[in-house]
Design a protein around this motif. Structure first.
Motif, PDB file in Angstrom:
ATOM      1  N   CYS A 131      -9.925  -1.372   8.761  1.00 45.18           N
ATOM      2  CA  CYS A 131      -8.831  -2.727   8.048  1.00 45.18           C
ATOM      3  C   CYS A 131      -8.878  -3.872   8.646  1.00 45.18           C
ATOM      4  O   CYS A 131      -7.138  -3.622   8.695  1.00 45.18           O
ATOM      5  CB  CYS A 131      -8.688  -1.653   6.570  1.00 45.18           C
ATOM      6  SG  CYS A 131      -8.407  -3.189   5.121  1.00 45.18           S
ATOM      7  N   MET A 135      -6.554  -5.740   6.609  1.00 44.87           N
ATOM      8  CA  MET A 135      -5.857  -6.236   5.255  1.00 44.87           C
ATOM      9  C   MET A 135      -3.935  -5.325   4.986  1.00 44.87           C
ATOM     10  O   MET A 135      -4.417  -4.299   6.310  1.00 44.87           O
ATOM     11  CB  MET A 135      -6.021  -5.933   3.586  1.00 44.87           C
ATOM     12  CG  MET A 135      -7.367  -6.865   3.404  1.00 44.87           C
ATOM     13  SD  MET A 135      -7.185  -7.974   2.519  1.00 44.87           S
ATOM     14  CE  MET A 135      -7.194  -7.460   1.013  1.00 44.87           C
ATOM     15  N   ARG A 136      -3.005  -5.731   5.202  1.00 44.17           N
ATOM     16  CA  ARG A 136      -2.256  -5.530   4.681  1.00 44.17           C
ATOM     17  C   ARG A 136      -1.232  -4.861   4.121  1.00 44.17           C
ATOM     18  O   ARG A 136      -0.376  -5.311   3.804  1.00 44.17           O
ATOM     19  CB  ARG A 136      -1.074  -5.418   6.193  1.00 44.17           C
ATOM     20  CG  ARG A 136      -1.644  -5.174   7.492  1.00 44.17           C
ATOM     21  CD  ARG A 136      -1.248  -3.706   8.209  1.00 44.17           C
ATOM     22  NE  ARG A 136      -2.536  -3.903   9.482  1.00 44.17           N
ATOM     23  CZ  ARG A 136      -3.646  -3.021  10.025  1.00 44.17           C
ATOM     24  NH1 ARG A 136      -4.460  -3.297   8.115  1.00 44.17           N
ATOM     25  NH2 ARG A 136      -4.081  -2.949  10.714  1.00 44.17           N
ATOM     26  N   CYS A 137      -2.005  -4.789   2.700  1.00 47.96           N
ATOM     27  CA  CYS A 137      -1.975  -4.180   1.294  1.00 47.96           C
ATOM     28  C   CYS A 137       0.093  -3.743   1.707  1.00 47.96           C
ATOM     29  O   CYS A 137      -0.191  -2.601   1.818  1.00 47.96           O
ATOM     30  CB  CYS A 137      -2.478  -3.957   0.864  1.00 47.96           C
ATOM     31  SG  CYS A 137      -4.307  -4.586   0.579  1.00 47.96           S
ATOM     32  N   CYS A 172      -0.526  -0.211  -0.117  1.00 55.50           N
ATOM     33  CA  CYS A 172      -1.529   0.305   0.729  1.00 55.50           C
ATOM     34  C   CYS A 172      -1.005   2.327   0.912  1.00 55.50           C
ATOM     35  O   CYS A 172      -0.619   2.898   1.268  1.00 55.50           O
ATOM     36  CB  CYS A 172      -2.281  -0.171   1.587  1.00 55.50           C
ATOM     37  SG  CYS A 172      -3.309   1.015   2.711  1.00 55.50           S
ATOM     38  N   THR A 223      -6.085   4.689   7.986  1.00 53.65           N
ATOM     39  CA  THR A 223      -7.699   4.157   8.228  1.00 53.65           C
ATOM     40  C   THR A 223      -7.342   2.692   8.300  1.00 53.65           C
ATOM     41  O   THR A 223      -8.778   2.124   8.763  1.00 53.65           O
ATOM     42  CB  THR A 223      -8.171   4.215   6.990  1.00 53.65           C
ATOM     43  OG1 THR A 223      -7.609   2.956   6.245  1.00 53.65           O
ATOM     44  CG2 THR A 223      -8.190   4.978   6.326  1.00 53.65           C
ATOM     45  N   TRP A 224      -5.797   2.580   8.788  1.00 52.54           N
ATOM     46  CA  TRP A 224      -6.345   0.475   9.546  1.00 52.54           C
ATOM     47  C   TRP A 224      -6.593   0.631  10.840  1.00 52.54           C
ATOM     48  O   TRP A 224      -7.401  -0.039  10.763  1.00 52.54           O
ATOM     49  CB  TRP A 224      -4.880   0.095   9.455  1.00 52.54           C
ATOM     50  CG  TRP A 224      -3.901   0.055   7.848  1.00 52.54           C
ATOM     51  CD1 TRP A 224      -4.636  -0.515   7.159  1.00 52.54           C
ATOM     52  CD2 TRP A 224      -2.797  -0.162   7.755  1.00 52.54           C
ATOM     53  NE1 TRP A 224      -3.300  -0.101   5.888  1.00 52.54           N
ATOM     54  CE2 TRP A 224      -2.647  -0.062   6.594  1.00 52.54           C
ATOM     55  CE3 TRP A 224      -1.642  -0.321   8.326  1.00 52.54           C
ATOM     56  CZ2 TRP A 224      -1.042  -0.272   5.771  1.00 52.54           C
ATOM     57  CZ3 TRP A 224      -0.085  -0.798   7.981  1.00 52.54           C
ATOM     58  CH2 TRP A 224       0.177  -0.719   6.410  1.00 52.54           C
ATOM     59  N   GLY A 270     -12.634   3.518   1.924  1.00 55.92           N
ATOM     60  CA  GLY A 270     -11.503   2.968   3.567  1.00 55.92           C
ATOM     61  C   GLY A 270     -10.363   3.100   3.115  1.00 55.92           C
ATOM     62  O   GLY A 270      -9.589   3.717   2.100  1.00 55.92           O
ATOM     63  N   GLY A 271      -9.851   2.000   4.272  1.00 56.90           N
ATOM     64  CA  GLY A 271     -10.345   1.170   5.373  1.00 56.90           C
ATOM     65  C   GLY A 271     -10.985   0.582   4.691  1.00 56.90           C
ATOM     66  O   GLY A 271     -11.123   0.248   3.123  1.00 56.90           O
ATOM     67  N   SER A 307     -12.621  -4.281  -0.298  1.00 59.51           N
ATOM     68  CA  SER A 307     -11.277  -5.738  -0.806  1.00 59.51           C
ATOM     69  C   SER A 307     -12.065  -6.577  -0.726  1.00 59.51           C
ATOM     70  O   SER A 307     -11.302  -7.786  -1.013  1.00 59.51           O
ATOM     71  CB  SER A 307     -10.246  -5.946  -0.019  1.00 59.51           C
ATOM     72  OG  SER A 307     -10.601  -6.123   1.834  1.00 59.51           O
ATOM     73  N   LYS A 348      -6.456  -7.822  -5.742  1.00 57.78           N
ATOM     74  CA  LYS A 348      -5.523  -7.508  -5.394  1.00 57.78           C
ATOM     75  C   LYS A 348      -4.451  -8.708  -6.042  1.00 57.78           C
ATOM     76  O   LYS A 348      -3.992  -8.462  -6.783  1.00 57.78           O
ATOM     77  CB  LYS A 348      -5.213  -7.414  -3.507  1.00 57.78           C
ATOM     78  CG  LYS A 348      -6.042  -7.070  -2.570  1.00 57.78           C
ATOM     79  CD  LYS A 348      -6.099  -5.768  -3.218  1.00 57.78           C
ATOM     80  CE  LYS A 348      -7.115  -5.062  -1.910  1.00 57.78           C
ATOM     81  NZ  LYS A 348      -6.885  -3.397  -1.872  1.00 57.78           N
TER      82      LYS A 348
HETATM   83  S1  SF4 Z   1      -7.261   0.378   3.091  1.00 52.18           S
HETATM   84 FE1  SF4 Z   1      -7.427  -0.482   1.254  1.00 52.18          FE
HETATM   85  S2  SF4 Z   1      -5.661  -0.832   0.742  1.00 52.18           S
HETATM   86 FE2  SF4 Z   1      -5.462  -0.429   2.176  1.00 52.18          FE
HETATM   87  S3  SF4 Z   1      -4.447  -2.127   3.350  1.00 52.18           S
HETATM   88 FE3  SF4 Z   1      -7.069  -1.837   3.681  1.00 52.18          FE
HETATM   89  S4  SF4 Z   1      -7.441  -3.583   1.714  1.00 52.18           S
HETATM   90 FE4  SF4 Z   1      -5.361  -2.583   1.413  1.00 52.18          FE
END
Ligand code: SF4
Length: 253
Positions: A28, A30-32, A35, A40-41, A74-75, A103, A130
């Motif tokens: 993934c 993103m870095r919410c 999270c 899974t990143w 996911g991810g 996302s 988000k």
């Molecule tokens: S897995 Fe989902 S919540 Fe986690 S960083 Fe990625 S988009 Fe954001």
């Protein structure tokens, strides 16, 4: 073709309608801050699997999925778009309901062909918005929401059903103004079928410790069910305001 899969869950009940076979994709961008799946990143991880292998796992318990199907989450599943499309294409050939939990960050509004191919074999998209404000979205996730909002508007154009998910995070998404504005935006999405308003929780904290990553929301209290309900009502008010406005100017459904 193979995909990188973090894990699977045989009897998922919160990721789409009915009982579902849930596939967690690896990777993934993103870095919410909230999270709960930081494991899974990383793109280079997980188990390499074929679509056939995953569908064989589904078939083992098919009797339980009569009112459900497959959900890819996911991810970020769209990070592996060609594999996701192949998996859903084969699933549709077997009459399986397909749901994508995303996302939307990988959507490119300038080049939609690959996403459209995937949407053609997708029954339902659960899109996690988000934050409606781009600046706060960047602080919350490390990315702009521009392509995500474009994807939200693109999905109905392809005739695919849409559920919106939104996590209530103290200090970020708990403001009335933000919630009403989000509702007003999603009220304009013609194939909207559902809204999940989810309270922030810190159950992923242990994973951060295991990965040696500082927990970004240290000290932030989990959101109560009552607060999530209040947020839901505000978002619903925004949706209704949009529908009223559309009716008044003659562009309603
Ligand atoms: S897995 Fe989902 S919540 Fe986690 S960083 Fe990625 S988009 Fe954001």
């Amino acid at each position: 073709m193979t995909g990188y899969i973090h894990s699977t869950e045989s009897f998922g009940t919160v990721d789409g309608p009915g009982v579902r076979f849930v596939i967690f994709f690896q990777g993934c961008p993103m870095r919410c801050l909230y999270c709960h799946n930081p494991d899974t990143w990383e793109i280079n991880g997980g188990e390499e699997m074929t679509a056939e292998q995953l569908l064989t796992m589904f078939e083992k318990n098919r009797v339980f999925y009569k009112h459900g199907g497959i959900t890819c989450t996911g991810g970020e599943p769209m990070r592996q778009l060609p594999f996701l499309t192949e998996l859903f294409r084969l699933a549709k050939m077997r009459g399986i309901h397909t749901c994508l939990d995303t996302s939307g960050i990988c959507f490119d509004p300038e080049n939609t062909a690959a996403a459209d191919e995937m949407l053609a074999v997708t029954d339902l998209v659960m899109l996690d918005i988000k934050h409606i404000d781009d600046e706060v979205h960047r602080r919350l996730t490390g990315h702009s929401n521009r392509n995500i909002l474009a994807f939200a508007e693109h999905i109905p154009e392809r005739g695919v059903e849409l559920w919106i998910r939104h996590v209530i995070v103290p200090g970020y998404t708990d403001g009335e103004e933000e919630q009403s504005a989000l509702g007003y935006f999603i009220g304009g999405l013609k194939t909207l079928k559902g809204l999940d308003v989810l309270p922030y929780h810190d159950m992923g904290k242990r994973k951060y410790a295991e990965l040696g990553i500082p927990y970004p929301l240290e000290g932030v209290k989990p959101v109560t069910a009552d607060d999530a309900q209040t947020a839901r009502e505000r978002i619903m008010s925004g949706i209704k305001a949009r529908l009223r406005a559309e009716k008044e100017n003659g562009s309603g459904r």
